[in-house]
Design an enzyme around this catalytic site. Sequence first.
Site, mmCIF file in Angstrom:
data_model
loop_
_atom_site.group_PDB
_atom_site.id
_atom_site.type_symbol
_atom_site.label_atom_id
_atom_site.label_comp_id
_atom_site.label_asym_id
_atom_site.label_seq_id
_atom_site.Cartn_x
_atom_site.Cartn_y
_atom_site.Cartn_z
ATOM 1 N N GLU A 143 -2.880 8.575 12.200
ATOM 2 C CA GLU A 143 -1.892 7.566 12.596
ATOM 3 C C GLU A 143 -0.471 7.973 12.180
ATOM 4 O OE1 GLU A 143 -3.287 3.823 12.870
ATOM 5 O OE2 GLU A 143 -1.355 2.882 13.184
ATOM 6 N N TYR B 10 8.673 -1.858 10.699
ATOM 7 C CA TYR B 10 7.759 -1.396 9.642
ATOM 8 C C TYR B 10 8.289 -0.103 9.017
ATOM 9 C CZ TYR B 10 3.405 -0.039 7.341
ATOM 10 O OH TYR B 10 2.464 0.327 6.410
ATOM 11 N N ASP C 293 -5.464 -0.270 5.986
ATOM 12 C CA ASP C 293 -6.265 -0.635 7.151
ATOM 13 C C ASP C 293 -7.442 0.324 7.339
ATOM 14 O OD1 ASP C 293 -4.186 -2.368 7.340
ATOM 15 O OD2 ASP C 293 -3.324 -1.518 9.168
ATOM 16 N N ASP D 207 0.825 -1.227 0.000
ATOM 17 C CA ASP D 207 0.000 0.000 0.000
ATOM 18 C C ASP D 207 0.851 1.266 0.000
ATOM 19 O OD1 ASP D 207 0.708 -0.341 2.708
ATOM 20 O OD2 ASP D 207 -1.323 0.024 3.486
ATOM 21 N N GLY E 217 -2.496 -7.620 14.382
ATOM 22 C CA GLY E 217 -2.466 -7.459 12.927
ATOM 23 C C GLY E 217 -3.845 -7.484 12.305
ATOM 24 N N LEU E 218 -4.887 -7.266 13.108
ATOM 25 C CA LEU E 218 -6.248 -7.214 12.549
ATOM 26 C C LEU E 218 -6.778 -5.782 12.529
ATOM 27 C CD1 LEU E 218 -7.779 -10.389 14.266
ATOM 28 C CD2 LEU E 218 -6.802 -10.200 11.972
ATOM 29 N N SER E 219 -5.869 -4.827 12.666
ATOM 30 C CA SER E 219 -6.188 -3.397 12.514
ATOM 31 C C SER E 219 -7.116 -2.843 13.577
ATOM 32 C CB SER E 219 -6.803 -3.128 11.141
ATOM 33 O OG SER E 219 -5.853 -3.321 10.155
ATOM 34 N N SER E 220 -6.836 -3.165 14.826
ATOM 35 C CA SER E 220 -7.664 -2.555 15.867
ATOM 36 C C SER E 220 -7.409 -1.054 15.943
ATOM 37 C CB SER E 220 -7.427 -3.216 17.221
ATOM 38 O OG SER E 220 -6.087 -3.108 17.619
ATOM 39 N N SER E 221 -6.211 -0.605 15.575
ATOM 40 C CA SER E 221 -5.971 0.841 15.643
ATOM 41 C C SER E 221 -6.766 1.580 14.566
ATOM 42 C CB SER E 221 -4.477 1.174 15.559
ATOM 43 O OG SER E 221 -3.883 0.522 14.491
#
Length: 422
Positions: free
Chosen positions: A192, A254, A204, A70, A156-160
């Site tokens: 972010e 990252y 995300d 991305d 890694g499930l994009s809670s943020s």
Amino acid sequence: MARTKGDGRPAAAANAAGATGPRTIDRSVVDAGRLRARLAAVDERAAADPGVAVVVRAPGRVNLIGEHTDYNDGLVLPVAIDLEIRIALIPTEGRRVEIVLDATGERAGFDLDDIGERRGGFIDYVAGTAWAMHEAGLPTRGFRGLLASTLPQGSGLSSSAALELASAWALSPATDPAVDPVTLARICQRAENAYVGVACGLMDQFASSCGRADGAVLLDCRSLEHRAVALPLADHAVVVCHTGSERKLQASEYNARRAQCERAVAVLADRGLPVRALRDVSPAMLDGVRGVLDDETWRRCAHVVGEDLRVEETVAAFARGDLDAVGRLFAESHASLRDLYEVSSPELDALVEIAGNVPGVVASRMTGAGFGGCTINLVRRSAVEALARAVLADYPRRTGLVPRVLAVDPAAGAGIVRPSIR
Ligand code: GLA
């Protein structure tokens, strides 16, 4: 929220599998029913309280394929999932935002007219979103809210991203944030990047904002064009396997990968190549610059160039119903992330290996940024139980960690749950 670091297993993971022992399949481990019941309880409390005017929600996501593409202007294929964050709130006249976490009772807040610097903790994602909305000229309102989540943090499930999108909806004084869902995703990405300080791409926030209940969404991160991609969900399930290890070194590694990609683009552009982002590098061009880039940087580029092609091939394979090809492409993606981009982990590799030995598992790979977190699996519905059994039996033996197996469904992007808008 998601970026909070820690080495321990998530408490819920330990509870989910530990209650019955890792070898016995507790139905709630597979269907996430226990998690969903928590959300329902929060909704019921909100419905019973006449003061609560609004409940907003925002989903997490899995990415089927297109990892670390991305921020290179490339292609991604995420699915928003029915694990999500909800905020039940009472709007106030004032400019104060106060939130209580349903799970722990932790309370935090800030003043919309004096947001200040990041403090550390979940409230940064809310404050950052308010800051980015102000920067974009969007109005905000104060509220008192109760926040509940079924999204495991740091997995890694994009809670943020889900927290940012839920915050944007909660902070909007009108019935919606007055911008289209892609623009809202970009505002939350800005929160972010510039406030929280993680140089993430758009995937995300895009998935949480623009997800569809009927499948995946293909996003071109350069043009921002996107379209629905149907998945064979009548007889297959999307299954998340959680390593039980939170992501470590995630933010620093990252950001380092992203910087490497940008440096590579600068080197290639300096040599007169028509490259604005790694998206512009073809496989032939990549071959031609093997000696120009150092070996590690070249391998990073090779991952990104190959991964963009794999996204296109995966979309084509789904369209013609060729799930063998999808399986091959997922396997290639995982190997590339492990060997070229070097963002996998022994735990993620173990989950992919275990899944690969279960008949009926069509495709398996790590999902998200890597360094721990989850794998994503496309599994024949009749084989979901067998996958859970294999993971719960083999994975703890190999890693000493307690995994979690969650069958998830695609979900619509963020919005208002209550009052319902027609
Ligand atoms: C994280 C980032 C995304 C994306 C993925 C890797 O989830 O937030 O923008 O870069 O990693 O594909």
